[in-house]
Motif scaffolding. Structure first.
Motif, short mmCIF file in Angstrom:
data_model
loop_
_atom_site.label_atom_id
_atom_site.label_comp_id
_atom_site.label_asym_id
_atom_site.label_seq_id
_atom_site.Cartn_x
_atom_site.Cartn_y
_atom_site.Cartn_z
N GLY A 175 1.26 -1.26 0.12
CA GLY A 175 0.16 0.50 0.16
C GLY A 175 0.65 1.51 0.30
O GLY A 175 0.18 2.68 0.27
N ILE A 176 2.22 1.03 -0.35
CA ILE A 176 2.92 2.29 -0.13
C ILE A 176 3.12 2.19 -1.99
O ILE A 176 2.90 2.71 -2.96
CB ILE A 176 4.45 1.48 -0.03
CG1 ILE A 176 5.00 0.58 0.85
CG2 ILE A 176 5.52 3.30 -0.11
CD1 ILE A 176 4.62 1.90 2.76
N GLU A 177 2.84 4.01 -2.36
CA GLU A 177 3.04 5.38 -3.53
C GLU A 177 3.79 4.93 -3.60
O GLU A 177 4.69 5.89 -2.77
CB GLU A 177 1.67 6.27 -2.94
CG GLU A 177 1.33 7.33 -4.27
CD GLU A 177 0.43 8.39 -4.57
OE1 GLU A 177 1.12 8.71 -5.08
OE2 GLU A 177 0.55 8.77 -3.13
N LEU A 178 3.88 4.67 -5.60
CA LEU A 178 5.56 5.24 -5.07
C LEU A 178 5.35 6.77 -6.19
O LEU A 178 4.40 6.68 -7.03
CB LEU A 178 6.14 3.91 -5.92
CG LEU A 178 6.04 3.24 -6.29
CD1 LEU A 178 6.51 1.28 -6.75
CD2 LEU A 178 6.68 2.55 -4.73
N SER A 179 6.50 7.91 -5.78
CA SER A 179 6.90 8.43 -6.66
C SER A 179 7.82 8.54 -7.04
O SER A 179 8.61 8.70 -6.72
CB SER A 179 6.41 9.99 -6.12
OG SER A 179 6.87 11.45 -6.68
N TYR A 180 7.62 8.31 -8.76
CA TYR A 180 8.84 8.84 -9.70
C TYR A 180 9.62 9.89 -10.06
O TYR A 180 8.72 10.86 -10.07
CB TYR A 180 8.82 8.45 -10.75
CG TYR A 180 9.54 8.52 -12.00
CD1 TYR A 180 11.13 7.62 -11.45
CD2 TYR A 180 9.89 8.95 -13.46
CE1 TYR A 180 12.16 7.86 -12.72
CE2 TYR A 180 10.69 9.20 -14.19
CZ TYR A 180 11.62 8.48 -14.25
OH TYR A 180 13.32 8.47 -14.79
N ASP A 181 10.91 10.61 -9.48
CA ASP A 181 11.37 11.08 -9.47
C ASP A 181 12.61 11.69 -10.53
O ASP A 181 13.38 10.34 -10.44
CB ASP A 181 11.94 12.23 -8.62
CG ASP A 181 12.88 12.64 -8.07
OD1 ASP A 181 13.44 14.01 -8.85
OD2 ASP A 181 13.23 13.69 -6.72
N PRO A 182 12.84 12.34 -11.41
CA PRO A 182 13.61 11.08 -13.07
C PRO A 182 14.87 12.01 -12.01
O PRO A 182 15.88 12.07 -13.14
CB PRO A 182 13.06 12.46 -14.01
CG PRO A 182 12.17 13.45 -13.26
CD PRO A 182 11.76 12.71 -12.42
N GLU A 183 14.99 13.22 -11.78
CA GLU A 183 16.51 13.73 -11.44
C GLU A 183 16.90 12.98 -10.05
O GLU A 183 18.02 13.51 -9.72
CB GLU A 183 16.09 15.13 -10.59
CG GLU A 183 15.67 16.03 -11.72
CD GLU A 183 16.88 15.65 -13.11
OE1 GLU A 183 18.15 15.34 -12.78
OE2 GLU A 183 15.77 16.50 -13.69
N LEU A 184 15.77 12.48 -9.12
CA LEU A 184 16.69 11.78 -8.28
C LEU A 184 18.24 10.23 -8.30
O LEU A 184 18.17 9.56 -9.61
CB LEU A 184 15.17 10.51 -7.61
CG LEU A 184 15.79 9.90 -6.06
CD1 LEU A 184 16.57 10.81 -5.30
CD2 LEU A 184 14.92 9.59 -5.16
N GLY A 185 18.71 10.20 -7.92
CA GLY A 185 20.38 9.41 -8.14
C GLY A 185 20.93 10.51 -9.64
O GLY A 185 22.33 9.42 -9.85
N VAL A 186 20.91 11.83 -10.07
CA VAL A 186 21.08 12.56 -11.35
C VAL A 186 22.07 13.60 -11.12
O VAL A 186 22.57 13.33 -11.12
CB VAL A 186 20.15 11.85 -11.96
CG1 VAL A 186 20.64 12.87 -13.42
CG2 VAL A 186 19.47 11.12 -12.80
N ILE A 187 21.21 14.23 -10.80
CA ILE A 187 21.65 15.37 -10.54
C ILE A 187 23.11 15.48 -9.21
O ILE A 187 24.02 15.98 -9.34
CB ILE A 187 20.50 16.44 -9.81
CG1 ILE A 187 19.42 17.04 -10.83
CG2 ILE A 187 21.22 17.51 -9.10
CD1 ILE A 187 20.06 17.61 -11.55
N ASP A 188 23.20 15.02 -8.09
CA ASP A 188 23.47 14.29 -6.93
C ASP A 188 25.35 14.34 -7.51
O ASP A 188 25.99 14.26 -6.97
CB ASP A 188 23.22 13.47 -5.58
CG ASP A 188 22.81 12.30 -5.39
OD1 ASP A 188 21.75 11.95 -6.91
OD2 ASP A 188 24.41 11.07 -5.91
N ARG A 189 24.90 13.17 -8.44
CA ARG A 189 25.79 12.30 -9.36
C ARG A 189 26.00 12.89 -10.49
O ARG A 189 27.06 13.19 -10.66
CB ARG A 189 25.58 11.02 -10.37
CG ARG A 189 25.47 9.86 -8.58
CD ARG A 189 24.48 8.83 -9.84
NE ARG A 189 25.21 8.35 -10.90
CZ ARG A 189 25.23 7.03 -11.53
NH1 ARG A 189 23.87 6.41 -11.60
NH2 ARG A 189 26.15 6.95 -12.60
N ARG A 190 25.30 13.98 -10.81
CA ARG A 190 26.34 14.60 -12.61
C ARG A 190 27.34 15.95 -11.36
O ARG A 190 28.38 16.75 -11.75
CB ARG A 190 25.38 15.60 -12.83
CG ARG A 190 23.96 15.05 -13.37
CD ARG A 190 23.30 15.86 -13.80
NE ARG A 190 23.68 17.02 -15.09
CZ ARG A 190 22.78 17.89 -15.12
NH1 ARG A 190 21.25 18.23 -15.45
NH2 ARG A 190 23.13 19.08 -16.23
#
Length: 380
Positions: free
Chosen positions: A116-131
């Motif tokens: 019952g956990i809602e998933l919110s997709y974040d396209p920048e998660l794990g991207v901006i910090d690595r950039r």
């Protein structure tokens, strides 16, 4: 005040998932997870890995699947059990919604949704910090590039120093020097330095090099350019080097000289444009324009006899050899402390190919090159 972001979950196998490895800091071959809330960071790993993760990561808490066993017990399959434990963690912590990144395996998504956990997709998660690299990451990339250049120099000088057989093929230590043998020489040198060529390498000449990503095959020849593209990974830090140079044994043709001059000018134009506030697309267009001004044409998606422009100008690099963003059409704003390769090239079946590639850090002002090697064709 803006609402606090939802808790974030990274999951998978750290050895294969750079965003997860960047947090766990141990290249585990077993499934693991990382849960970030506004006030703590939790690593969920196998029980036998907990001490290592405690010592190397900045997790506030390190747990194992057994700590979050659901009522129905954990599955015997490790990945399923880890996904079950992540879902149970969220249930106990009353996490109704979690942010997830592009790499989340479906087994984790499925078990979270079943709980019952809602998933919110974040396209920048794990991207901006690595950039935007930390200074430590930049040091690791500089080290990897230095090692890459040392093997590049060795290999280019080896090719340039060969003797020549009657048919024009190159001979090294009594044997024909082929693309395959040259790559093996590079792999051995990297192994001595605790680096691996898990994605291979490129040592390519005409006609194969007309396909810009062809690894190369068969004998190398005098008078014909050889593209050497080396991209090894440091086995300890897991950061990558990536460098390309072109070497000609003997004398290059006038066409090859013209190609090389154009590629070097294109790289310089791209480097000049690589600044905070510019876009990755503008960097690519600057390089392309220099090649077009020199009389060469675009032919992306095809190969031809004549030398043409086939690809974008470069890419981000870090814990993957190719990371967002690309220096190509559609590339967005460049950020401070991003690290890119810039690698314009020209390729054709008849004359061969020329590519030159450096790694650069975006700073306030001019980009900082992490390369020291010369850009020329002569390695004698």
């Amino acid at each position: 005040m803006p609402d606090a972001p939802s808790p974030a979950i990274f999951a998978g196998i750290p050895l294969k998932n750079p965003s997860l490895f960047r947090r766990i800091c141990v290249p585990l071959g077993d499934p693991a997870a990382w849960i970030e809330t506004t006030d703590r960071r939790v690593a969920l790993v196998r029980d036998i890995e907990m001490d290592r993760v405690r010592g190397l990561s900045n997790a506030d808490r390190v747990v194992c699947p057994m700590d979050y066993e659901p009522a129905g017990k954990l599955d015997a399959d490790r990945e399923t059990a880890t996904a079950q434990a992540v879902a149970e963690f969220c249930r106990r912590e009353n996490l109704a919604t979690v942010r997830v990144d592009r790499s989340l395996p479906f087994v984790f998504a499925w078990h979270l949704q079943q709980a019952g956990i809602e998933l919110s997709y974040d396209p920048e998660l794990g991207v901006i910090d690595r950039r935007q690299k930390s200074e430590q990451e930049i040091e690791r990339l500089a080290e990897a590039q230095s090692v890459t250049e040392s093997v590049m120099r060795y290999l280019c000088e080896t090719i340039a120093g060969c003797t020549v057989a009657a048919d024009g093929t190159l001979v090294h230590e009594g044997e024909t020097l082929t693309s395959e043998r040259a790559r093996a020489l590079a792999a051995a040198e990297f192994l001595k330095r605790d680096y691996s060529m898990s994605h291979g390498a490129i040592v390519a000449t005409a006609p194969d090099v007309a396909d810009c990503h062809h690894a190369g095959a068969g004998a190398l020849r005098t008078g014909v350019p050889v593209i050497v593209d080396l991209f090894p990974m440091n086995n300890e830090t897991r950061y990558w080097g990536d460098c390309t140079r072109t070497v000609v044994h003997g004398q290059p043709s006038e066409t090859v000289r013209k190609m090389h001059d154009a590629v070097v000018a294109a790289k310089a134009a791209a480097v000049k444009q690589l600044r905070v506030g510019q876009t990755a697309e503008s960097v690519h267009l600057a390089a392309n324009q220099a090649l077009l001004d020199a009389g060469f044409e675009l032919s992306r998606g095809t190969v031809s006899d004549q030398p043409t422009i086939q690809h974008g100008t470069g890419h981000g690099i870090g814990l993957d050899v190719h990371e967002p963003i690309l220096l190509d059409l559609g590339g967005g704003p460049v950020l401070e402390r991003e690290v890119f390769t810039i690698e314009p090239g020209l390729y054709g079946r008849r004359d061969g190919g020329v590519r030159v590639e450096d790694m650069l850090v975006v700073r306030d002002g001019d980009a900082q090159s992490l390369n020291q090697l010369h850009e020329g064709l002569d390695w004698t």
